[in-house]
Design an enzyme around this catalytic site. Structure first.
Site, PDB file in Angstrom:
ATOM      1  N   ALA A   1       0.999  -1.010  -0.075  1.00 41.75           N
ATOM      2  CA  ALA A   1       0.389  -0.108  -0.078  1.00 41.75           C
ATOM      3  C   ALA A   1       1.007   1.095  -0.130  1.00 41.75           C
ATOM      4  O   ALA A   1       0.408   2.327  -0.612  1.00 41.75           O
ATOM      5  CB  ALA A   1      -0.359  -0.277   1.489  1.00 41.75           C
ATOM      6  N   LYS A   2       2.564   0.660   0.266  1.00 40.67           N
ATOM      7  CA  LYS A   2       3.140   2.277   0.358  1.00 40.67           C
ATOM      8  C   LYS A   2       2.196   3.433   1.682  1.00 40.67           C
ATOM      9  O   LYS A   2       2.426   5.037   0.315  1.00 40.67           O
ATOM     10  CB  LYS A   2       3.451   2.222  -0.903  1.00 40.67           C
ATOM     11  CG  LYS A   2       4.127   1.536  -1.201  1.00 40.67           C
ATOM     12  CD  LYS A   2       4.406   1.121  -3.014  1.00 40.67           C
ATOM     13  CE  LYS A   2       5.223   0.525  -3.328  1.00 40.67           C
ATOM     14  NZ  LYS A   2       5.149  -0.807  -3.559  1.00 40.67           N
ATOM     15  N   ARG A   3       1.660   3.233   1.829  1.00 43.83           N
ATOM     16  CA  ARG A   3       1.328   4.853   2.976  1.00 43.83           C
ATOM     17  C   ARG A   3       2.364   5.259   4.030  1.00 43.83           C
ATOM     18  O   ARG A   3       3.849   4.720   4.304  1.00 43.83           O
ATOM     19  CB  ARG A   3      -0.105   4.023   3.441  1.00 43.83           C
ATOM     20  CG  ARG A   3      -1.031   3.340   2.793  1.00 43.83           C
ATOM     21  CD  ARG A   3      -1.946   3.973   2.084  1.00 43.83           C
ATOM     22  NE  ARG A   3      -2.937   3.399   1.697  1.00 43.83           N
ATOM     23  CZ  ARG A   3      -3.361   3.154   0.248  1.00 43.83           C
ATOM     24  NH1 ARG A   3      -2.103   2.838  -0.209  1.00 43.83           N
ATOM     25  NH2 ARG A   3      -4.263   2.676  -0.224  1.00 43.83           N
TER      26      ARG A   3
END
Lengths: 273, 273
Positions: free
Chosen positions: B95-97
Site C-alpha cells: 500500500a506504500k502508505r
C-alpha cells in the site's frame, strides 16, 4: 479544474481555505450514528454549512479506509456530492500515494477517473517515474509532499544532500524537470513558516497546500508573509479545528463559525496584500 | 504472524517466494469476466494453484482502488479467503502508505485490524512518527521502502547526504532507532543486487522484500548471494511473471508451473547454502 479557475474562486470568495474531511466516528455527534451512512451525513452537513467560505475540501483517505468497504463508500458519496452540488470547489484526495510507473497509473485512475478528484497528494521517495503518471492527466493536479508538518520531517526531509540542497529542496528542484510539471503543487507544513522564503525562491508560481495552521501550531500571518504570490498560490488547510468545533448537534453551525473566522482573516490579508 | 512462523514456513516449503496479486482486468482470461467478482475469482484460482509453492501473497492496493468500491470488495474477499483457507501464508498489503501520527494509526487499523493483513508497505519520507504507529501492532510487520526497483530510485534514494550515507542507507540506519523496530522489514529492489552487501551490513537480521526479479530484470542468484542470512531473511516477489504466465483458461496451471520453477530454484539455493 484549471489553476485559473481555482484562482478565480479564491478571489471571488476572498478565501484560500481548504477544509480537511478527516472523519472519526468517535468524534462526531452521537445522533449521527443512527444514520445509514454517518460519515457521509457528517460530511454533507459540514459541506452545506461551509462551502461558501472555503475553496477546497480534502478528505484524507486513511480515515475512510479504516472503516473498510463502508468507509470507501462514504468517500465515494462525499466526492460525488461535492462534484454534483458544488462543482466550483477544488477537491483533494489526501492519499499520499506513489509507486512504480504502471502502478502509479492505477492510483491515478482510481483518484482522477473513478472518484473524479481534481488532485491527489503524492509522496516523492520513489522519484520521477512514480510521479509522472499522475502528471499526465490534463486539468488534474498532483500535490507532492515537500516539507511536511510533523516532527518526522526532520528525519530525512531537512537533511542536506552532498553537493545539493536539503532533501525537500532537492525534491522541489528535481520535480520541476519532470514532464507536465506545470500540474504540480506542493505540501508545505505551516509549522515551519521561516522555510517558506526559501521554498518560494525555488517554486515562485506553484500552489502550496499548507496543513498545520491551528491545531498543529502554524501561524496564518507568518505563512502568508512569505508564502503568498501574485496568484495567491496558497491553500491553507484546517481539519480538526473546523470540523470538530463542536461535537453536539450544532456541529455544522459551529464549523461554519470557525470557517468564517478563518475566511475573514484571509480576506483581510488579501486586501492588504 | 511472528517472524519465527514465517521462517518455519520457508524451511518447510523450501521456498521464499511471494506472489504479487496485481490484477488487471485487461490481462485476465475473458471467461472470468462473466463471474460476479472476476478479480476475486482470478485470485482464488491463482492462490489455490500456488499456495504450496510460495510463502506470501502481496496484493498491491492500487490495482483494487482503480476499480473503486468493487475493487475494495475484491481485496477484502481475497484477504479473507487467504486468512480462512491458508492461515499459514504471510500476507502483505502493498500500500506504500505513511502520514502524520494519528493518520498513520488509521492506516494501520485499516490494514491490520479491518483487513487483517500480516504486514503493510510504508514510505519513509515523513519520518519516525509516520512509521511508529504501524510498528505498535504486535505480531504485525511494517515493510519500509528502502531502495526501490524503479529508475526513479536514483532521483533521491541513492543521493548521498552530507556527513551521512546515501538516503536509503540513512533510512535503514535511522529506522533501527525507532520504537518496536523489530517489527520492521524493508523493500529492496532486486535490480541492484550489488547494493545488497552494503544493506546487509546495516540490517543483517531483517527480512528484505525483493520485487523486481524476473520482469524487472533482477537476478535471483545474485540477490541470494548477498542477501541471504541465517534465517533466510528474503522474500522474493514475482507478480506479472507468475500470474500472467497465460491469459487463457489454463492460467492457474501455468501460474503454478511458473511458481514451481521459482520454488525449485530457491530450494536448490537453500540446500547449497
Amino acid at each position: 479544474m484549471t489553476t485559473q479557475e481555482l484562482v478565480a474562486q479564491i478571489k471571488a470568495k476572498q478565501s484560500f481555505l481548504c477544509i480537511g474531511l478527516d472523519v472519526d466516528l468517535d468524534k462526531i455527534p452521537v445522533s449521527l450514528l443512527l444514520e445509514d451512512d454517518p460519515i457521509f451525513a457528517f460530511n454533507k452537513a459540514i459541506i452545506d454549512a461551509t462551502h461558501h467560505l472555503c475553496v477546497a475540501y480534502k478528505p484524507n483517505t486513511a480515515f475512510y479506509e479504516a472503516y473498510g468497504l463502508k468507509g470507501w463508500q462514504s468517500l465515494q458519496r462525499t466526492i460525488a456530492y461535492l462534484n454534483e452540488t458544488y462543482p466550483e470547489i477544488f477537491t483533494i484526495a489526501d492519499a499520499k500515494r506513489g509507486d512504480i510507473g504502471n502502478t502509479s497509473t492505477m492510483y491515478a485512475k482510481a483518484f482522477f477517473e473513478d472518484l473524479e478528484f481534481d488532485s491527489v497528494t503524492v509522496a516523492p521517495y520513489m522519484g520521477k517515474d512514480s510521479v509522472e503518471p499522475f502528471l499526465a492527466f490534463k486539468d488534474k493536479h498532483t500535490i507532492l509532499l515537500a516539507l511536511t508538518s510533523n516532527q518526522g520531517a526532520f528525519d530525512f526531509q531537512t537533511q542536506a544532500l552532498q553537493q545539493k540542497a536539503e532533501l525537500y529542496k532537492t525534491v522541489l528542484e528535481t520535480s520541476k524537470t519532470w514532464e507536465n510539471s506545470e500540474h504540480l503543487m506542493y505540501v508545505v507544513g505551516a509549522t515551519k513558516a521561516e522555510f517558506f522564503k526559501d521554498i518560494r525562491a525555488i517554486v515562485p508560481d506553484s500552489f502550496l497546500l499548507v496543513p498545520g495552521v491551528g491545531a498543529q501550531g502554524g501561524n496564518l500571518q507568518d505563512v502568508c508573509k512569505y508564502g503568498l504570490n501574485s496568484q495567491v498560490g496558497l491553500l491553507i488547510n484546517s481539519s480538526r479545528g473546523v470540523i470538530y468545533a463542536s461535537n453536539e448537534d450544532d456541529f455544522a453551525e459551529k464549523a461554519k463559525d470557525k470557517a468564517e473566522e478563518l475566511q475573514q482573516q484571509m480576506a483581510e490579508i488579501l486586501q492588504n496584500n
